[in-house]
Design a protein around this motif. Structure first.
Motif, PDB file in Angstrom:
ATOM      1  N   SER A  13       0.835  -1.203   0.000  1.00 49.72           N
ATOM      2  CA  SER A  13       0.000   0.000   0.000  1.00 49.72           C
ATOM      3  C   SER A  13       0.871   1.255   0.000  1.00 49.72           C
ATOM      4  N   PRO A  14       0.310   2.363  -0.465  1.00 52.40           N
ATOM      5  CA  PRO A  14       1.044   3.628  -0.371  1.00 52.40           C
ATOM      6  C   PRO A  14       1.428   3.958   1.077  1.00 52.40           C
ATOM      7  N   LYS A  17       4.598   1.914   2.052  1.00 54.40           N
ATOM      8  CA  LYS A  17       5.808   2.455   1.438  1.00 54.40           C
ATOM      9  C   LYS A  17       6.183   3.795   2.065  1.00 54.40           C
ATOM     10  N   SER A  18       5.204   4.640   2.306  1.00 55.27           N
ATOM     11  CA  SER A  18       5.473   5.937   2.924  1.00 55.27           C
ATOM     12  C   SER A  18       6.045   5.795   4.329  1.00 55.27           C
ATOM     13  N   GLU A  44       8.819  -1.508  -7.266  1.00 55.33           N
ATOM     14  CA  GLU A  44       7.882  -2.572  -6.914  1.00 55.33           C
ATOM     15  C   GLU A  44       8.039  -3.686  -7.948  1.00 55.33           C
TER      16      GLU A  44
END
Length: 127
Positions: A13-14, A17-18, A44
């Motif tokens: 998910s964003p 990663k964040s 990815e």
């Protein structure tokens, strides 16, 4: 002047990663990197393109699809002591958020000479 590359398996998910990138950035800032010096990229890859041994060299738990590879390209000159502190801060950060098992995080420091950087316009800031 670090350049951070995060490699993960497809489907993260964003937020995942964040959170990893934020933990890395916070660790770098704590070591003296300016807050605004944030250059990060995410790769990815599918399982066929991101292969890793589940337990090498002596992990306490097998790597899962949550395994992350963090590569940090930075200028030469940081001591082993500083790199160990950055590493410890990264692992603590990703353990907190997004909740990664530190055993499933690989970090690779790469060093380059100062003259190998140009942030824009062909200017080499430290030459």
């Amino acid at each position: 002047m670090p350049l951070v590359t995060l490699t993960v398996r497809n489907g993260k998910s964003p937020a995942f990663k964040s959170a990893v990138l934020q933990a890395v950035h916070q660790a770098l800032v704590a070591s003296g990197v300016p807050e605004t010096d944030r250059f990060q990229r995410v790769l990815e890859l599918g399982a066929e393109d991101f292969r890793f041994d589940p337990v090498y060299p002596d992990l306490k738990s097998a790597r899962t699809d949550d395994f992350v590879l963090i590569e940090i390209l930075l200028s030469v000159g940081r001591s082993v002591k500083v790199k160990k502190k950055i590493l410890a801060d990264i692992l603590e950060g990703v353990r907190r958020e997004p909740g990664l098992d530190p055993e499933h995080v690989m970090v690779c420091f790469k060093e380059t000479a100062w003259e190998n950087w140009s942030f824009g316009g062909g200017r080499q800031l430290h030459v």
